[in-house]
Write an enzyme that holds these catalytic residues in place. Structure first.
Site, PDB file in Angstrom:
ATOM      1  N   PHE A   1      46.992  84.385  59.232  1.00 14.02           N
ATOM      2  CA  PHE A   1      47.478  84.032  57.748  1.00 14.02           C
ATOM      3  C   PHE A   1      48.650  84.716  57.288  1.00 14.02           C
ATOM      4  O   PHE A   1      49.503  83.819  56.992  1.00 14.02           O
ATOM      5  CB  PHE A   1      46.181  84.778  56.738  1.00 14.02           C
ATOM      6  CG  PHE A   1      44.906  84.087  56.880  1.00 14.02           C
ATOM      7  CD1 PHE A   1      44.532  83.341  55.821  1.00 14.02           C
ATOM      8  CD2 PHE A   1      44.082  84.480  57.974  1.00 14.02           C
ATOM      9  CE1 PHE A   1      43.354  82.204  56.048  1.00 14.02           C
ATOM     10  CE2 PHE A   1      42.805  83.850  57.808  1.00 14.02           C
ATOM     11  CZ  PHE A   1      42.536  82.729  57.066  1.00 14.02           C
ATOM     12  N   GLU A   2      49.071  85.914  57.765  1.00 17.98           N
ATOM     13  CA  GLU A   2      50.171  86.396  57.080  1.00 17.98           C
ATOM     14  C   GLU A   2      50.810  87.551  58.153  1.00 17.98           C
ATOM     15  O   GLU A   2      50.316  88.496  58.110  1.00 17.98           O
ATOM     16  CB  GLU A   2      50.234  87.064  55.787  1.00 17.98           C
ATOM     17  CG  GLU A   2      51.533  87.314  55.172  1.00 17.98           C
ATOM     18  CD  GLU A   2      51.354  87.695  53.429  1.00 17.98           C
ATOM     19  OE1 GLU A   2      52.036  86.963  52.756  1.00 17.98           O
ATOM     20  OE2 GLU A   2      50.504  88.462  53.155  1.00 17.98           O
TER      21      GLU A   2
END
Length: 535
Positions: free
Chosen positions: A371-372
């Site tokens: 995701f990040e």
């Protein structure tokens, strides 16, 4: 090198080439999978010397890969030019493990290769490897493989090549969907491209899977919808029966014609480390000269079916790559060779303006997050290479770490990181994940108490010599010294996998910052130097 093109022409992770020519200019688009921005496009005037000119998928409206698993994202783009503009077709693959695949196909256009590139038009999700064919009458047709989720005895899940018309006025696919080619006995039929020549429709596909059985197959028909007769000497290109060829995994190809009427075939390949079937450089792009024989079929100009390292091209002067590149982060834009993972919001990962002259990474989720993840890196493109950076970082505890990373995916990496030890000292840690899928076991090497001075920059380096990877460090302006054991660089490859099948990218070297406490602790990198040893 004069009068010869030496392969690969796009070294390091640059798979699934799609080529087009506009007057004297050639462009190749390649897959980028989970790396952002999406799709690499290189330019050349001579088919020998190539320069990265753009990555067109730069914003959330075009591409958002947060949550995409490893080796998903951008699969097999198709680049073409017609009606005064560029057309780029691509797949955003959301899942590929198991029986089902969720891959969505889109179209963007631009008046020039630099853009501006349009918002996408959604096409379909019936299968991957979409390609747009511009027929002589102005009509446009999309081809892509059909994914069949059923596991049938003696078969595979590649269900043939689908054809459907694209309406430029209505900006969508229209009319019947027809399955025009079921493939050959090599199976795994994918990567379709259509061409029209001398009254024939020629269909080029990849077969045999993207591993060591890969191949290029051709078929032709007098009618767009078929039936298609298979090339009498099929396959056209392969190394499936040539295990000593330095260009293995040859397949997934496309054709281009020069202004003089000569034909060249660009294709995927891999260069395994000597004595292994491990390719840390990933799948690369090579080129071969081809001819249309008297019977109207395409064949390699040198005869046979196997690719060559050197391709004759009189008048060509292929330049050797630079042996060193250094980035001081003096600009507010990231150097072109670098990418990050998945997200269209890079401002949450890094800044080049917060502290001028530094790349600031904000510690985000853990190593391998889908995701990040604050990881900025460039491709490894040589078996013999090194990378160095200078880091200023003051972690509060063991959940904050930053440093120099050799990264393939979430289960395959080696990481020299600055963090806090149990006694509160700032220390160096060597972390390795050895792809014991699905567990992803993490090893922490004994660094023999490598304690760092608070408030002092630390230099971090890595040297790769074929299958051996060694980290090193220096405090301030001190002498370099090795740290941790010699690690296995072969792990960082498509084939270095604990799964039943491999992955699709290549090894990256770069800078990373992780803060799994959620506090976003920043890490500042003063420069990044990459060296390759030409042999």
């Amino acid at each position: 090198m004069k009068d010869v093109i030496r392969n690969p022409i796009l070294p390091g992770f640059n798979p699934d080439p799609s080529i087009c020519r506009v007057d004297e200019d050639y462009y190749i688009a390649t897959s980028t999978f989970e790396w952002y921005p999406g799709v690499q496009i290189h330019h050349s005037r001579d088919l020998a010397n190539w320069r990265l000119v753009t990555r067109p998928l730069t914003r959330a409206a075009q591409l958002d890969m947060r949550g995409n698993p490893d080796s998903c994202g951008i699969w097999a783009p198709c680049l073409s030019y017609a009606d005064g503009q560029f057309w780029l077709i691509y797949t955003d693959m959301k899942r590929y493990e198991g029986n089902f695949k969720d891959g969505h196909n889109y179209l963007v256009t631009a008046p020039t290769i630099e853009g501006p590139w349009s918002d996408p038009v959604y096409l379909n999700s019936s299968g991957f490897d979409p390609s747009l064919f511009h027929d002589d009458d102005g009509r446009k047709w999309l081809v892509n493989l059909q994914w069949d989720y059923r596991q049938r005895e003696g078969g595979d899940r590649f269900g043939g090549i689908l054809l459907q018309e694209y309406d430029t006025e209505r900006r969508r696919l229209v009319g019947p969907i027809q399955n025009i080619f079921a493939g050959t006995e090599m199976k795994l039929t994918e990567g379709p491209h259509l061409y029209r020549r001398d009254g024939w429709y020629h269909l080029l596909v990849a077969e045999g899977g993207t591993g060591y059985g890969h191949a290029v197959t051709m078929a032709r028909s007098r009618h767009l919808t078929g039936p298609y007769a298979v090339h009498p000497d099929n396959p056209v290109l392969t190394t499936r029966q040539d295990p000593d060829n330095p260009l293995q995994r040859a397949g997934h190809a496309d054709l281009v014609e020069t202004p003089e009427g000569e034909t060249y075939l660009v294709h995927l390949c891999g260069r395994p480390l000597p004595g292994t079937r491990l390719s840390p450089l990933g799948r690369e792009t090579a080129i071969q000269r081809a001819v249309w024989d008297n019977d109207g079929w395409l064949r390699l100009a040198d005869g046979g079916k196997t690719p060559t390292l050197e391709v004759s091209m009189p008048g060509t002067d292929q330049r050797a790559p630079d042996t060193e590149e250094t980035h001081e982060f003096a600009s507010e834009t990231l150097p072109a060779n670098f990418q990050w993972l998945r997200t269209p919001e890079p401002e949450r990962l890094f800044s080049l303006s917060e502290r001028p002259g530094f790349l600031r990474l904000y510690g985000r989720e853990s190593v391998g997050s889908w995701f990040e993840q604050a990881l900025v890196a460039r491709r490894q493109d040589n078996w013999y290479c090194s990378a160095e950076t200078v880091l200023e970082f003051e972690p509060d505890d063991l959940q904050q770490f930053a440093g120099l990373i050799a990264y393939y995916n979430r289960f395959k990496f080696h990481y020299l990181a600055v963090t806090r030890g149990d006694g509160g000292d700032k220390v160096l840690s060597v972390m390795s994940c050895h792809d014991e899928w699905p567990s992803g076991r993490l090893d922490i090497a004994d660094t023999q108490g490598a304690v760092l001075e608070p408030g002092t920059p630390v230099q971090l380096g890595v040297d790769i010599r074929e299958r051996e990877l060694q980290f090193r460090y220096a405090q301030g302006d001190g002498e370099w010294q090795p740290i941790g054991p010699v690690l296995d660089a072969g792990l960082l490859s498509d084939e270095g996998s604990g799964r039943a099948h491999g992955y699709f990218t290549g090894n990256f070297l770069g800078m990373a910052a992780h803060d799994i406490s959620g506090r976003g602790t920043p890490a500042d990198f003063a420069r990044f130097r990459y060296r390759r040893e030409l042999r």
